[in-house]
Design a protein around this motif. Sequence first.
Motif, PDB file in Angstrom:
ATOM      1  N   MET A   1      -1.660 102.646  34.351  1.00  0.00           N
ATOM      2  CA  MET A   1      -2.551 103.600  33.708  1.00  0.00           C
ATOM      3  C   MET A   1      -2.741 104.796  34.632  1.00  0.00           C
ATOM      4  SD  MET A   1      -4.218 104.237  30.967  1.00  0.00           S
ATOM      5  CE  MET A   1      -3.831 102.642  30.271  1.00  0.00           C
ATOM      6  N   ALA A   2      -2.699 105.991  34.082  1.00  0.00           N
ATOM      7  CA  ALA A   2      -2.897 107.197  34.868  1.00  0.00           C
ATOM      8  C   ALA A   2      -3.422 108.285  33.938  1.00  0.00           C
ATOM      9  CB  ALA A   2      -1.599 107.642  35.548  1.00  0.00           C
TER      10      ALA A   2
ATOM     11  N   ARG B   1       1.647 103.866  26.641  1.00  0.00           N
ATOM     12  CA  ARG B   1       1.925 102.700  27.491  1.00  0.00           C
ATOM     13  C   ARG B   1       0.939 101.578  27.207  1.00  0.00           C
ATOM     14  NH1 ARG B   1       2.235 106.763  31.276  1.00  0.00           N
ATOM     15  NH2 ARG B   1       0.303 106.181  32.343  1.00  0.00           N
ATOM     16  N   LEU B   2      -0.320 101.951  27.080  1.00  0.00           N
ATOM     17  CA  LEU B   2      -1.346 100.941  26.834  1.00  0.00           C
ATOM     18  C   LEU B   2      -1.108 100.231  25.503  1.00  0.00           C
ATOM     19  CD1 LEU B   2      -3.998  99.566  27.638  1.00  0.00           C
ATOM     20  CD2 LEU B   2      -5.208 101.419  26.450  1.00  0.00           C
TER      21      LEU B   2
ATOM     22  N   SER C   1       1.772  86.174  23.812  1.00  0.00           N
ATOM     23  CA  SER C   1       0.592  85.335  24.123  1.00  0.00           C
ATOM     24  C   SER C   1       0.324  85.312  25.627  1.00  0.00           C
ATOM     25  CB  SER C   1       0.803  83.906  23.603  1.00  0.00           C
ATOM     26  OG  SER C   1       1.018  83.905  22.211  1.00  0.00           O
ATOM     27  N   GLY C   2       0.243  86.503  26.196  1.00  0.00           N
ATOM     28  CA  GLY C   2       0.066  86.612  27.635  1.00  0.00           C
ATOM     29  C   GLY C   2      -1.249  87.211  28.052  1.00  0.00           C
ATOM     30  N   HIS C   3      -1.280  87.702  29.274  1.00  0.00           N
ATOM     31  CA  HIS C   3      -2.461  88.341  29.853  1.00  0.00           C
ATOM     32  C   HIS C   3      -2.063  89.729  30.345  1.00  0.00           C
ATOM     33  CE1 HIS C   3      -5.425  89.400  32.971  1.00  0.00           C
ATOM     34  NE2 HIS C   3      -6.268  88.689  32.259  1.00  0.00           N
ATOM     35  N   LEU C   4      -2.939  90.702  30.136  1.00  0.00           N
ATOM     36  CA  LEU C   4      -2.639  92.089  30.490  1.00  0.00           C
ATOM     37  C   LEU C   4      -3.510  92.563  31.648  1.00  0.00           C
ATOM     38  CD1 LEU C   4      -1.290  94.815  29.973  1.00  0.00           C
ATOM     39  CD2 LEU C   4      -3.026  95.273  28.222  1.00  0.00           C
ATOM     40  N   ASP C   5      -2.861  93.053  32.688  1.00  0.00           N
ATOM     41  CA  ASP C   5      -3.547  93.707  33.797  1.00  0.00           C
ATOM     42  C   ASP C   5      -3.289  95.200  33.695  1.00  0.00           C
ATOM     43  OD1 ASP C   5      -4.747  91.625  35.646  1.00  0.00           O
ATOM     44  OD2 ASP C   5      -2.702  90.849  35.456  1.00  0.00           O
ATOM     45  N   VAL C   6      -4.347  95.982  33.733  1.00  0.00           N
ATOM     46  CA  VAL C   6      -4.230  97.441  33.666  1.00  0.00           C
ATOM     47  C   VAL C   6      -4.592  98.004  35.030  1.00  0.00           C
ATOM     48  CG1 VAL C   6      -5.041  99.542  32.557  1.00  0.00           C
ATOM     49  CG2 VAL C   6      -4.814  97.441  31.217  1.00  0.00           C
TER      50      VAL C   6
ATOM     51  N   ILE D   1     -13.554 108.303  32.824  1.00  0.00           N
ATOM     52  CA  ILE D   1     -13.083 108.592  31.465  1.00  0.00           C
ATOM     53  C   ILE D   1     -12.057 107.551  31.030  1.00  0.00           C
ATOM     54  CG2 ILE D   1     -11.733 110.219  30.078  1.00  0.00           C
ATOM     55  CD1 ILE D   1     -13.040 112.479  31.692  1.00  0.00           C
ATOM     56  N   ILE D   2     -11.123 107.246  31.924  1.00  0.00           N
ATOM     57  CA  ILE D   2     -10.103 106.237  31.619  1.00  0.00           C
ATOM     58  C   ILE D   2     -10.744 104.877  31.380  1.00  0.00           C
ATOM     59  CG2 ILE D   2      -8.173 104.917  32.604  1.00  0.00           C
ATOM     60  CD1 ILE D   2      -7.302 107.614  31.640  1.00  0.00           C
TER      61      ILE D   2
END
Length: 278
Positions: free
Chosen positions: A10-11, A19-20, A31-36, A72-73
């Motif tokens: 993320m930027a 991308r998100l 069926s996973g996990h998302l790290d941002v 903001i992000i």
Amino acid sequence: MAIKSILCHMANDDRHRDRLELAIQLTTRFSGHLDVLYNTAPVSMPAGAAGRAASNVFLAEQREIAKKKADIIRKELDERFAKVEVGHAYHQTEGDHVEKLAEYAHLSDLVVVSQAPPKGVSSSIALHHPEEIALEAGCATLVLPHEEVFWSPGRRVGTRIAVAWRNCKEASRAVREAMPFLLEAEDVHVFTEQEEANSLKGVGIGRYLSMHGVNATVHTDIHDEGNIGEQLLARAAAYDCDLLVMGAYSRARWRELLMGGVSEYVLHHLDRPVLMSH
């Protein structure tokens, strides 16, 4: 290998929402996990700055600007994740984009980044060489094109897949890490050289994929004397593929010089998502 841990870069650039959205789509799909990961470049003084007081004022202003952008992000992410049921975590760091992404990528299965914007396009993102992530990360890197030439946000990635094949560890790892995509694809097209296809006397990429349940068509019309990267992108377009799978080759060793140029060409000219592995 299953894709269970996905990392999204993320930027504060104009493609971060794309991308998100793709990262969320893939996390739900597998069926996973998302790290941002949101990373800011360290605040530094511009060349020619003079005076301690002026310097301190400048640094304070820049830190406040960086904080506001990060807030903001974060708010944007909170609002988006409130509408979807997906396991996720937010991480905020400061430093070199590639180094920070690599730290988190070592325990991820897939990293989602964007292609660097073309020359002349202004962007606040400090990540100018996405191929470096593919070389540093301990997992596959999915690079999205900056321009919406072929791929557009919301489109499913991996319905038709093009695979660039050469019998080497980078291409082999890319195929293995792309297996969850390959198994779900409607069509898979492998592009290689005639000599490469015949070098193992039948023990080739087509048989390997078939043994894993992937029915692929192998094309032996890639020629060393031409621009291989250009050929691969043209073949992917000709077969309407929405994902290109290939190894990421560095220029560190002499034997990788040729394919190193291929990786660089594809990353600079891609018009559809490419999954790379080193």
